[in-house]
Design a protein around this motif. Structure first.
Motif, mmCIF file in Angstrom:
data_model
loop_
_atom_site.group_PDB
_atom_site.id
_atom_site.type_symbol
_atom_site.label_atom_id
_atom_site.label_comp_id
_atom_site.label_asym_id
_atom_site.label_seq_id
_atom_site.Cartn_x
_atom_site.Cartn_y
_atom_site.Cartn_z
ATOM 1 N N LEU A 232 0.849 -1.192 0.000
ATOM 2 C CA LEU A 232 0.000 0.000 0.000
ATOM 3 C C LEU A 232 0.880 1.237 0.000
ATOM 4 O O LEU A 232 1.881 1.294 0.712
ATOM 5 C CB LEU A 232 -0.905 -0.025 1.236
ATOM 6 C CG LEU A 232 -1.902 1.126 1.392
ATOM 7 C CD1 LEU A 232 -3.206 0.625 1.985
ATOM 8 C CD2 LEU A 232 -1.342 2.253 2.244
ATOM 9 N N LYS A 233 0.523 2.213 -0.853
ATOM 10 C CA LYS A 233 1.306 3.441 -0.919
ATOM 11 C C LYS A 233 0.397 4.646 -0.718
ATOM 12 O O LYS A 233 -0.649 4.756 -1.366
ATOM 13 C CB LYS A 233 2.016 3.523 -2.278
ATOM 14 C CG LYS A 233 3.033 4.623 -2.308
ATOM 15 C CD LYS A 233 3.795 4.650 -3.612
ATOM 16 C CE LYS A 233 4.788 5.803 -3.555
ATOM 17 N NZ LYS A 233 5.126 6.308 -4.872
ATOM 18 N N ILE A 234 0.798 5.511 0.210
ATOM 19 C CA ILE A 234 0.025 6.729 0.441
ATOM 20 C C ILE A 234 0.474 7.770 -0.573
ATOM 21 O O ILE A 234 1.678 7.994 -0.749
ATOM 22 C CB ILE A 234 0.260 7.255 1.877
ATOM 23 C CG1 ILE A 234 -0.173 6.205 2.894
ATOM 24 C CG2 ILE A 234 -0.503 8.558 2.102
ATOM 25 C CD1 ILE A 234 0.275 6.481 4.316
ATOM 26 N N ILE A 235 -0.497 8.362 -1.267
ATOM 27 C CA ILE A 235 -0.124 9.364 -2.289
ATOM 28 C C ILE A 235 -0.776 10.715 -1.999
ATOM 29 O O ILE A 235 -1.826 10.790 -1.378
ATOM 30 C CB ILE A 235 -0.507 8.888 -3.709
ATOM 31 C CG1 ILE A 235 -2.010 8.561 -3.790
ATOM 32 C CG2 ILE A 235 0.315 7.688 -4.120
ATOM 33 C CD1 ILE A 235 -2.495 8.316 -5.196
ATOM 34 N N GLN A 236 -0.106 11.773 -2.482
ATOM 35 C CA GLN A 236 -0.600 13.140 -2.287
ATOM 36 C C GLN A 236 -1.526 13.525 -3.441
ATOM 37 O O GLN A 236 -2.446 14.308 -3.264
ATOM 38 C CB GLN A 236 0.579 14.132 -2.278
ATOM 39 C CG GLN A 236 1.686 13.799 -1.321
ATOM 40 C CD GLN A 236 1.396 14.306 0.076
ATOM 41 O OE1 GLN A 236 0.463 15.043 0.306
ATOM 42 N NE2 GLN A 236 2.211 13.874 1.025
ATOM 43 N N PHE A 251 -10.054 9.457 -0.803
ATOM 44 C CA PHE A 251 -10.755 10.048 0.337
ATOM 45 C C PHE A 251 -12.061 10.665 -0.136
ATOM 46 O O PHE A 251 -13.112 10.409 0.398
ATOM 47 C CB PHE A 251 -9.870 11.095 1.023
ATOM 48 C CG PHE A 251 -10.619 11.922 2.036
ATOM 49 C CD1 PHE A 251 -11.297 11.306 3.085
ATOM 50 C CD2 PHE A 251 -10.661 13.309 1.924
ATOM 51 C CE1 PHE A 251 -12.003 12.061 4.014
ATOM 52 C CE2 PHE A 251 -11.365 14.064 2.847
ATOM 53 C CZ PHE A 251 -12.036 13.444 3.892
ATOM 54 N N ARG A 252 -11.992 11.495 -1.198
ATOM 55 C CA ARG A 252 -13.202 12.091 -1.749
ATOM 56 C C ARG A 252 -13.254 11.845 -3.252
ATOM 57 O O ARG A 252 -12.314 11.327 -3.840
ATOM 58 C CB ARG A 252 -13.267 13.568 -1.430
ATOM 59 C CG ARG A 252 -11.994 14.333 -1.822
ATOM 60 C CD ARG A 252 -12.236 15.806 -1.893
ATOM 61 N NE ARG A 252 -12.483 16.413 -0.594
ATOM 62 C CZ ARG A 252 -13.477 17.271 -0.344
ATOM 63 N NH1 ARG A 252 -14.340 17.581 -1.273
ATOM 64 N NH2 ARG A 252 -13.604 17.827 0.850
ATOM 65 N N GLU A 253 -14.387 12.200 -3.875
ATOM 66 C CA GLU A 253 -14.570 11.995 -5.313
ATOM 67 C C GLU A 253 -13.413 12.634 -6.088
ATOM 68 O O GLU A 253 -13.188 13.844 -5.979
ATOM 69 C CB GLU A 253 -15.906 12.649 -5.705
ATOM 70 C CG GLU A 253 -16.395 12.300 -7.077
ATOM 71 C CD GLU A 253 -16.736 10.822 -7.225
ATOM 72 O OE1 GLU A 253 -17.306 10.242 -6.280
ATOM 73 O OE2 GLU A 253 -16.412 10.257 -8.289
ATOM 74 N N ILE A 294 -2.054 -1.176 -3.736
ATOM 75 C CA ILE A 294 -3.162 -0.294 -3.360
ATOM 76 C C ILE A 294 -2.572 1.104 -3.162
ATOM 77 O O ILE A 294 -1.619 1.276 -2.400
ATOM 78 C CB ILE A 294 -3.819 -0.736 -2.032
ATOM 79 C CG1 ILE A 294 -4.346 -2.167 -2.127
ATOM 80 C CG2 ILE A 294 -4.946 0.225 -1.634
ATOM 81 C CD1 ILE A 294 -4.777 -2.761 -0.791
ATOM 82 N N TYR A 295 -3.135 2.082 -3.877
ATOM 83 C CA TYR A 295 -2.792 3.479 -3.606
ATOM 84 C C TYR A 295 -3.852 4.038 -2.672
ATOM 85 O O TYR A 295 -5.040 3.762 -2.851
ATOM 86 C CB TYR A 295 -2.780 4.295 -4.901
ATOM 87 C CG TYR A 295 -1.644 3.928 -5.828
ATOM 88 C CD1 TYR A 295 -0.352 4.380 -5.572
ATOM 89 C CD2 TYR A 295 -1.866 3.145 -6.960
ATOM 90 C CE1 TYR A 295 0.695 4.041 -6.405
ATOM 91 C CE2 TYR A 295 -0.826 2.801 -7.810
ATOM 92 C CZ TYR A 295 0.454 3.258 -7.520
ATOM 93 O OH TYR A 295 1.488 2.925 -8.353
ATOM 94 N N ALA A 296 -3.414 4.797 -1.697
ATOM 95 C CA ALA A 296 -4.376 5.415 -0.794
ATOM 96 C C ALA A 296 -4.138 6.913 -0.757
ATOM 97 O O ALA A 296 -3.013 7.369 -0.557
ATOM 98 C CB ALA A 296 -4.245 4.828 0.598
ATOM 99 N N GLU A 297 -5.211 7.658 -0.989
ATOM 100 C CA GLU A 297 -5.093 9.117 -0.949
ATOM 101 C C GLU A 297 -4.915 9.566 0.496
ATOM 102 O O GLU A 297 -5.557 9.035 1.399
ATOM 103 C CB GLU A 297 -6.361 9.745 -1.533
ATOM 104 C CG GLU A 297 -6.306 11.248 -1.611
ATOM 105 C CD GLU A 297 -7.573 11.828 -2.260
ATOM 106 O OE1 GLU A 297 -7.498 12.947 -2.777
ATOM 107 O OE2 GLU A 297 -8.625 11.160 -2.254
ATOM 108 N N LYS A 298 -4.047 10.546 0.675
ATOM 109 C CA LYS A 298 -3.815 11.100 2.011
ATOM 110 C C LYS A 298 -5.136 11.662 2.547
ATOM 111 O O LYS A 298 -5.873 12.324 1.818
ATOM 112 C CB LYS A 298 -2.758 12.204 1.892
ATOM 113 C CG LYS A 298 -2.106 12.543 3.190
ATOM 114 C CD LYS A 298 -0.872 13.397 2.941
ATOM 115 C CE LYS A 298 -0.192 13.759 4.242
ATOM 116 N NZ LYS A 298 -1.050 14.497 5.173
ATOM 117 N N ILE A 299 -5.416 11.365 3.796
ATOM 118 C CA ILE A 299 -6.663 11.824 4.419
ATOM 119 C C ILE A 299 -6.327 12.980 5.362
ATOM 120 O O ILE A 299 -5.330 12.910 6.082
ATOM 121 C CB ILE A 299 -7.317 10.650 5.198
ATOM 122 C CG1 ILE A 299 -7.683 9.517 4.226
ATOM 123 C CG2 ILE A 299 -8.538 11.114 5.985
ATOM 124 C CD1 ILE A 299 -8.094 8.224 4.891
#
Ligand code: TXA
Ligand code: MG
Length: 324
Positions: A232-236, A251-253, A294-299
């Motif tokens: 999993l990688k957190i992306i900006q 996180f959002r649309e 998995i990419y995860a948007e920064k929250i």
């Protein structure tokens, strides 16, 4: 905030209405006061974490009103567990078992197991039975405080964040329930509490101390932990997504369409509580897709955002570790 005598039927009625409306209610148990929500309403459960201001998610104990409700929540109930339940329920013993799919992932913080207990306090039992559904509840203290054993403690600690506190007098045990898991190779203690190891072993034989190696399980064991297996990688920014063979936890649309094959949006409008309610189930779903990453948007790290980012950072550390 209302503080009502929990022995009054009208107080129970008010509490039930709040629970049905997806709100949270503090209630007495024989161990410590609990902060309860409808177990089947992830949005309401998110409010518990929000009120506690915990910087991370902990699995919650599910409180039931009758012993046989257990079978609606747990996949399998071993005979040793049944024996302990016969002796110690209702009472301060929490048993961890493999969960059924009906138990929302936010309740168990993504674990495939659920901790269940049937409290003995008359107000707690009345509340749960009249609500006719289990209530998920941690202790009713904010992060970093000790557990409350009187309604006045809850008033002081969480009064400004709760619509209702039921007063049921002093908690007789004053310490939390004992937590055990019943596994194919024996009974493990996860938290020492109101029921002693001696009392337990008198009924069920030797009790093992919990091993800290939860993730490396011996063959034949139940899956006690969930951690994303995919890197999993957190992306900006979604520009960082460079392959289709990926999942994206937004996180959002998103404003532009990301490359990822599988996309889950935690909250279209960017509502943190809604995002938290969806967080674990979406993460598990994406993890189960046949992708490489998995990419995860920064929250945003406000309110429950901190707890979600804590979880994502843990997962991404594993990624850095495996790709080094
Ligand atoms: O006496 C009690 O147990 C009180 C009253 C309100 O029932 N509740 C309580 O909840 O102490 P809490 O959230 O403060 O502590 C519950 C702990 C979690 O921190 C976690 O360590 C453990 O129970 N737990 C719950 N479900 C679990 C699971 N599936 N696997 C491992 N640990 C679990
Ligand atoms: Mg606690």
């Amino acid at each position: 905030m209302h503080l009502l005598n929990g022995h009054e039927p009208s107080a129970i009625e008010k509490a039930i209405q709040l629970l049905k409306d997806g709100d949270i209610v503090a209630f007495p148990t024989e161990t410590v006061y609990g902060l309860g929500a409808d177990v089947f309403n992830p949005y309401a459960v998110a409010k518990i974490f929000e009120a506690k201001k915990r910087p991370r998610f902990d699995p919650l104990i599910v409180h039931i009103g009758e012993k046989d409700w257990l079978f609606d929540l747990a996949e399998h109930v071993p005979s040793e567990a049944k024996r302990l339940i016969d002796v110690f329920w209702p009472g301060p013993l929490t048993i961890i078992l493999k969960k059924k799919a009906v138990v929302p992932d936010i309740v168990t913080a993504g674990l495939q197991t659920v901790g269940i207990r049937m409290p003995s306090h008359s107000v707690a039992l009345k509340l749960i039975r009249e609500f006719k559904k289990p209530i998920a509840a941690p202790s009713a203290n904010p992060f970093g405080y000790i557990s409350p054993t009187k309604a006045s403690h809850v008033v002081k600690m969480l009064g400004d964040r709760l619509p209702l506190i039921l007063d049921g007098g002093n908690s007789v045990f004053g310490i939390e329930s004992t937590i055990i898991s019943v596994r194919p190779d024996g009974i493990y203690i996860h938290r020492h509490g109101a029921i002693s190891v001696e009392d337990l072993s008198g009924i069920a034989g030797p009790i093992h101390e919990k091993r800290e190696d939860g993730i490396c399980e011996s063959p034949g064991e139940l899956p006690y932990h969930y951690a994303p297996v995919k890197p999993l990688k957190i992306i900006q920014s979604i520009d960082e997504i460079d392959r289709e063979q990926s999942s994206f936890l937004a996180f959002r649309e998103p404003m532009v369409k990301p490359k990822s094959k599988h996309i889950k949006v935690l909250s279209e409008k960017g509502d943190i509580r809604e995002a938290a309610a969806n967080f674990f189930s979406f993460l598990i779903e994406l993890d189960n897709e046949g992708v490489e990453i998995i990419y995860a948007e920064k929250i945003p790290e406000v309110g429950l955002g901190k707890a979600m980012m804590d979880r994502l950072r843990k997962a991404s550390k594993k990624y850095r570790h495996t790709t080094r």
